[in-house]
Design an enzyme around this catalytic site. Structure first.
Site, short mmCIF file in Angstrom:
data_model
loop_
_atom_site.label_atom_id
_atom_site.label_comp_id
_atom_site.label_asym_id
_atom_site.label_seq_id
_atom_site.Cartn_x
_atom_site.Cartn_y
_atom_site.Cartn_z
N VAL A 96 47.45 48.41 32.07
CA VAL A 96 48.83 47.92 32.00
C VAL A 96 48.88 46.45 32.43
O VAL A 96 47.94 45.96 33.01
CB VAL A 96 49.76 48.76 32.93
CG1 VAL A 96 50.04 50.10 32.30
CG2 VAL A 96 49.16 48.90 34.31
N GLY A 97 49.98 45.78 32.13
CA GLY A 97 50.15 44.42 32.65
C GLY A 97 50.27 43.38 31.55
O GLY A 97 50.13 43.68 30.36
N SER A 98 50.51 42.17 32.00
CA SER A 98 50.86 41.10 31.08
C SER A 98 49.69 40.68 30.19
O SER A 98 49.87 40.42 29.01
CB SER A 98 51.37 39.90 31.88
OG SER A 98 50.46 39.59 32.90
N VAL A 99 48.49 40.64 30.75
CA VAL A 99 47.36 40.20 29.94
C VAL A 99 47.04 41.24 28.87
O VAL A 99 46.82 40.93 27.69
CB VAL A 99 46.11 39.94 30.81
CG1 VAL A 99 44.96 39.47 29.94
CG2 VAL A 99 46.40 38.92 31.87
N GLY B 247 42.99 54.19 36.66
CA GLY B 247 41.92 54.69 35.79
C GLY B 247 40.85 53.65 35.54
O GLY B 247 39.89 53.90 34.80
N ASN C 44 48.30 48.40 44.29
CA ASN C 44 48.71 49.62 43.57
C ASN C 44 47.70 50.75 43.77
O ASN C 44 48.03 51.82 44.26
CB ASN C 44 48.83 49.33 42.06
CG ASN C 44 49.86 48.25 41.78
OD1 ASN C 44 50.87 48.17 42.46
ND2 ASN C 44 49.59 47.41 40.80
N GLU D 105 44.80 55.21 28.66
CA GLU D 105 45.65 56.00 29.58
C GLU D 105 47.09 55.93 29.16
O GLU D 105 47.81 56.90 29.15
CB GLU D 105 45.59 55.35 30.96
CG GLU D 105 44.54 55.83 31.83
CD GLU D 105 44.65 55.13 33.17
OE1 GLU D 105 43.68 55.20 33.89
OE2 GLU D 105 45.68 54.51 33.51
N1 COA Z 1 45.01 37.73 46.11
C1 COA Z 1 46.29 38.00 46.47
N2 COA Z 1 47.26 38.23 45.58
C2 COA Z 1 46.94 38.13 44.26
C3 COA Z 1 45.66 37.83 43.82
C4 COA Z 1 44.65 37.61 44.81
N3 COA Z 1 43.41 37.32 44.48
N4 COA Z 1 45.65 37.80 42.48
C5 COA Z 1 46.90 38.10 42.08
N5 COA Z 1 47.68 38.30 43.15
C6 COA Z 1 49.09 38.65 43.16
C7 COA Z 1 49.91 37.83 42.17
O1 COA Z 1 50.30 36.60 42.75
C8 COA Z 1 51.10 38.74 41.93
O2 COA Z 1 51.94 38.67 43.06
P1 COA Z 1 53.52 38.81 42.92
O3 COA Z 1 53.75 40.23 42.47
O4 COA Z 1 54.01 38.55 44.31
O5 COA Z 1 53.92 37.80 41.89
C9 COA Z 1 50.46 40.14 41.95
O6 COA Z 1 49.21 39.99 42.66
C10 COA Z 1 50.16 40.70 40.56
O7 COA Z 1 49.38 39.80 39.86
P2 COA Z 1 49.53 39.52 38.30
O8 COA Z 1 48.69 38.33 37.98
O9 COA Z 1 50.98 39.44 37.93
O10 COA Z 1 48.81 40.74 37.60
P3 COA Z 1 49.26 42.21 37.18
O11 COA Z 1 50.71 42.45 37.30
O12 COA Z 1 48.61 42.42 35.88
O13 COA Z 1 48.55 43.12 38.29
C11 COA Z 1 46.73 44.24 39.36
C12 COA Z 1 47.20 42.99 38.60
C13 COA Z 1 45.24 44.09 39.63
C14 COA Z 1 47.48 44.38 40.66
C15 COA Z 1 47.03 45.49 38.44
O14 COA Z 1 46.48 45.30 37.17
C16 COA Z 1 46.45 46.78 39.04
O15 COA Z 1 47.06 47.39 39.88
N6 COA Z 1 45.24 47.18 38.61
C17 COA Z 1 44.55 48.34 39.13
C18 COA Z 1 44.84 49.57 38.34
C19 COA Z 1 44.32 49.49 36.95
O16 COA Z 1 43.54 48.64 36.57
N7 COA Z 1 44.73 50.38 36.10
C20 COA Z 1 44.21 50.32 34.74
C21 COA Z 1 44.35 51.48 33.98
S1 COA Z 1 46.05 51.55 33.38
#
Ligand code: COA
Length: 504
Positions: free
Chosen positions: A266-269, A384, A380, A290
């Site tokens: 999920v997510g923006s990228v 998966g 989070n 998923e």
């Molecule tokens: N250290 C601290 N904070 C960080 C960071 C780092 N290295 N890199 C990014 N962040 C912060 C961003 O600033 C952003 O903060 P905000 O919500 O206050 O703006 C937040 O983390 C989310 O980052 P973003 O770049 O918007 O990415 P995202 O919304 O795509 O989320 C994960 C990235 C990693 C949190 C998310 O993809 C995730 O939970 N992944 C694990 C689960 C997964 O991969 N599931 C996949 C199967 S569906």
């Protein structure tokens, strides 16, 4: 209402209809609940919200197991009310996240394919109530889930009691979309007979003996819409780098233009990558993932996707109206499976998925942290990503090279928490470029990651670390005293930058 129920609820079960408040009165302190719901889709809504109301005057605690994250603010409201003792396996809500990080809610951050195994084997405490949302219960004894399957099959199979939330507001065409297959217990298990993303290997619903259904609650609440973020310049650039990489794989003869089954987190990228495929030369794509988000349905509309298999459908409000208002159009391309099957390592390895997930930070050797901010605070959960990363044909992690306005570098000397080890990571993509790590030794990886993926403002600092580490030798050179220097600097000074540029 009588007419509405005629095709979705057997006559013999009508006497089990109760209000959500009545169902909520059956719960006792310390019980364990298995709720349907996966990334805001198909969640049990009425009974959890009635529990919140009850807890306002009658405080108690329960353990909450789900498929993944919940919508309708259920995690927020339950945790605000102090209802949740232990939660697993995934969440994305700000309020419960705070409670977890304060230690008020115990959280088990778990590979999403593992929960069902632990429930099946009796490792986790027994589930008192499975509460699952359904679009119908069939005469021959099956609960037909709604927009997600998640862990509901194993919850229903193992729970002491089952409550069904029968949602009369969803298209009946959802019947026939699900493929429910429950593996035997470990040690007695046959190979899972799924060799193509499009294979159907199970039943259209979750088998249940009617005498195990304690109550049926009628609802009309729809899923919370996904909070989809449209592509921006950076995510678009990352998507373009990834597409360049895939084109090189085609040139090398390792893929063709149909690529391989795609798993995209999920997510923006993820969304930008899928959007990029809309106007690409790729065709006849398969999705074995998923979650199916808006972009997958755009690709179906554009005739680019042959089949999309997942465990949930999570859509924005606009796309949801379009898709569920015209579900027949999509139905024959969709399959919703239990999450232990959508994420099953044997199948992921057999199909050879291309798996694209997001990292919080990556280190110079390719280890990935997807879960813990500064090594300690839960974001989070692993979701998966590990089920796929360990087993995919191509494991790709994407991340912007900096976060928090440049004060955090997402490329660091050593990740502050490890979710995916260097052994499971093939390609890293940032808006700066990509690093293909396959076939590279740690020293080669470090140079490539710094060169291709790090933000220019952190490159020299990373090189300084790496060159100093080289003087210490080793297969994976490090200076242990300085391995977390970037994180320590951020904690002390609010930036990972050692030399903050002087501005006039
Ligand atoms: N250290 C601290 N904070 C960080 C960071 C780092 N290295 N890199 C990014 N962040 C912060 C961003 O600033 C952003 O903060 P905000 O919500 O206050 O703006 C937040 O983390 C989310 O980052 P973003 O770049 O918007 O990415 P995202 O919304 O795509 O989320 C994960 C990235 C990693 C949190 C998310 O993809 C995730 O939970 N992944 C694990 C689960 C997964 O991969 N599931 C996949 C199967 S569906």
């Amino acid at each position: 209402m009588e007419k509405e129920l005629s095709n979705v609820l057997p006559e013999s079960l009508k006497g089990k209809i109760v209000s959500a408040d009545e169902a909520a009165s059956w719960f006792e302190n310390g019980m364990t609940l298995g709720l349907s719901g996966f990334t805001r889709a198909g969640d049990a809504k009425a009974v959890p919200l009635a529990l919140v109301e009850r807890a306002k005057t009658d405080p108690f605690k329960v353990n909450v197991y789900t498929g993944a994250s919940l919508g309708s603010d259920i995690d927020k409201l339950m945790s605000e009310q102090g209802l949740i003792a232990k939660r697993l396996p995934y969440q994305t809500d700000n309020t419960i996240r705070k409670k977890i990080n304060q230690g008020d809610v115990l959280y088990i951050d778990q590979h999403l394919s593992h929960t069902a195994e632990l429930v099946r084997a009796g490792v986790l405490p027994e589930i008192d109530f499975a509460i699952v949302e359904a679009v119908a219960i069939t005469e021959d004894g099956m609960i037909i889930p709604t927009t997600s399957v998640g862990n509901s099959p194993i919850f229903v199979q193992k729970a002491k009691n089952v409550i069904v939330e029968l949602n009369t507001n969803l298209p009946k065409e959802l019947v026939g979309v699900h493929d429910i297959y429950l593996p035997e217990k470990q040690g007695e298990r046959k190979p899972i007979p799924l060799t193509n993303s499009s294979d159907r290997i199970g039943k259209i619903g979750i088998p249940v003996e009617f005498d195990r259904i304690k109550g049926i609650v009628l609802t009309t609440e729809t899923d919370s819409p996904s909070t989809i973020v449209q592509p921006d310049e950076e995510t678009q650039t990352m998507a373009n780098h990834l597409m360049s990489f895939l084109r090189k794989e085609i040139e090398a003869g390792r893929l063709d233009k149909t690529l391989a089954p795609l798993q995209i987190g999920v997510g923006s990228v993820a969304n930008a990558v899928l959007h990029g495929m809309l106007t690409s030369e790729f065709y006849d794509l398969e999705v074995y993932s998923e979650v199916l988000q808006d972009a997958v349905f755009d690709l179906i509309d554009a005739g680019k996707v042959k089949v999309a298999s997942a465990t949930s459908i999570t859509l924005s409000e606009e796309k949801g109206n379009e898709v569920y208002g015209n579900f027949e159009k999509y139905k024959d391309k969709l399959i919703l499976r239990p999450q232990e099957i959508s994420n099953y390592p044997e199948i992921v390895r057999r199909l050879g998925t291309i798996s694209i997930n997001t990292a919080l930070e990556v280190d110079i050797y390719g280890n990935v942290n997807s879960t813990h901010v500064s090594g300690t605070k839960m974001m989070n959960g692993i979701g998966g990503s590990g089920d796929f990363a360990r087993n995919a044909r191509l494991t790709v992690f994407v991340t912007k090279s900096v976060a928090k306005g440049g004060n955090i570098s997402s490329i660091v000397p050593f990740v502050s928490h490890v979710d995916h080890t260097e052994h499971d990571v093939d390609v890293i993509v940032t808006e700066q470029g990509y690093a293909d790590l396959r076939g590279l030794a740690p020293r080669e990886r470090a140079e490539l990651i710094i060169e291709n993926c790090a933000h220019p403002m952190y490159k020299e600092q990373l090189k300084d670390y790496y060159f100093e580490a080289l003087t210490q030798g080793g297969q994976t050179p490090h200076i242990l005293e300085k391995a977390f220097s970037f994180h320590i600097n951020f904690a002390k000074n609010g930036t990972m930058l050692e030399k903050v540029p002087v501005t006039n």
